[in-house]
Design an enzyme around this catalytic site. Structure first.
Site, PDB file in Angstrom:
ATOM      1  N   SER A 193      46.394  42.335  49.978  1.00 50.35           N
ATOM      2  CA  SER A 193      47.293  41.257  49.588  1.00 50.35           C
ATOM      3  C   SER A 193      47.406  41.170  48.075  1.00 50.35           C
ATOM      4  CB  SER A 193      46.756  39.925  50.134  1.00 50.35           C
ATOM      5  OG  SER A 193      47.418  38.819  49.563  1.00 50.35           O
ATOM      6  N   TYR A 198      40.466  33.449  50.929  1.00 46.59           N
ATOM      7  CA  TYR A 198      41.351  34.489  51.464  1.00 46.59           C
ATOM      8  C   TYR A 198      41.393  35.698  50.541  1.00 46.59           C
ATOM      9  CZ  TYR A 198      45.675  36.939  52.613  1.00 46.59           C
ATOM     10  OH  TYR A 198      46.596  37.901  52.919  1.00 46.59           O
TER      11      TYR A 198
END
Length: 323
Positions: free
Chosen positions: A129, A154
């Protein structure tokens, strides 16, 4: 070829699986269809894939080692793994950090261990990501930048997955390619993402929340461009045995411009509430995609205005069905 696609019921996994099946490939899909967002939407994606004879689905979690062992036994001919399963969402990682370590870290290890048992495996592609760039201030983000200042659990879980993948490449020679996705959007997308939430709120005359700040912007990347990027890497005959690539649109778009595009296509004005940006959210993202371009020649083609139009056309057909 025979592919394993984890997160096949997810947004990117679904679109990639469709593209592979359209090419006549065999796709082994795995997904736990959890309720982080609408399982009905995930099931609807899987139902589309099941219409192809080349699709075989396992309703299982990637952290379930026994389920992965069954897949290895049943499909020892798997040649490529796309590990796209993940616990997504930056803000939810504040509420349930355990889910991110379980899926994004433990799940990565489970898939890597599974890969070691596949005699015909050629390469693993795995989802990372843009969030790994964390508190970096320099734009655009480059794969050469340091990524040791994550701003959320995350982001930390995704960086951990990258480190684990390199370790397994170093120890066992597993060829791997990491994929740092930048704000992927489009039809059949995730209802928890801002563009989807904004569109539904505008449609239903409900307020949306925007963060204050002069440079609140994102590198919005249309799903078809993402799939083209993945296929370009798949077809590349001279990939390094290990590497990481940014997958982005390489355009910095203000979030307010996204809202304007949604307003134009929906035909309504947004009701906007402004609040201070939380520390978990990066103020701006922008991808340097020269690395993937230099290797494969891939570059994105979809402007935000065109992508939003395609998304809103889809949403008008399905609004309310999956939420």
């Amino acid at each position: 070829m025979v592919f394993l696609v984890t997160g096949a019921g997810g947004f990117i996994g679904f679109h990639l699986s469709k593209a592979l099946l359209a090419r006549g490939e065999t796709v082994i899909g795995i997904d736990n269809l959890n309720d982080y967002y609408s399982p009905t939407l995930k099931q609807a994606r899987c139902d589309q894939l099941k219409q192809s004879k080349g699709f075989i689905f396992y309703h299982a979690d990637i952290t379930d080692v026994s389920a992965l062992e069954v897949i290895v036994q049943n499909h020892p001919d798997i040649q490529i793994i796309f590990n796209l399963a993940a616990q997504a969402g930056v803000r939810y990682s504040l509420e349930n950090p355990y889910a991110y370590i379980q899926t994004n870290v433990m799940g990565q290890v489970a898939i890597l261990e599974m890969a070691r048992q596949l005699p015909n495996l050629q390469r693993i592609f795995y989802a990372s990501s843009s969030s790994v760039y964390g508190l970096n201030k320099k734009l655009p983000f480059s794969e050469a930048d340091r990524v040791d200042c994550p701003s959320s659990v995350y982001a930390a879980s995704k960086q951990s997955a990258e480190l684990l993948s390199f370790t397994y490449y170093h120890l066992y020679g597993l060829k791997q390619t990491g994929l740092r996705f930048f704000t992927v959007y489009g039809p059949w997308g995730r209802p928890d993402m801002a563009y989807y939430l904004f569109a539904k709120a505008i449609t239903e005359d409900k307020p949306i929340t925007l963060y204050t700040g002069q440079n609140l912007s994102r590198d919005f990347t249309y799903i078809d461009d993402v799939v083209d990027a993945l296929l370009s890497l798949l077809e590349c005959s001279h990939l390094e045995d290990y590497g990481i690539f940014n997958i982005g649109n390489s355009r910095q778009e203000k979030v307010e411009h996204l809202v304007s595009c949604l307003e134009e296509n929906i035909g309504k004005k947004a009701i906007i509430n402004y609040i201070t940006r939380p520390g978990t959210d990066i103020e701006a993202t922008l991808s340097d995609i020269s690395a993937i371009y230099n290797v494969t020649g891939w570059s994105p083609r979809t402007k935000l205005s065109d992508g939003v139009r395609l998304f809103t056309n889809w949403l008008k057909l399905y609004n309310g069905f999956f939420c």
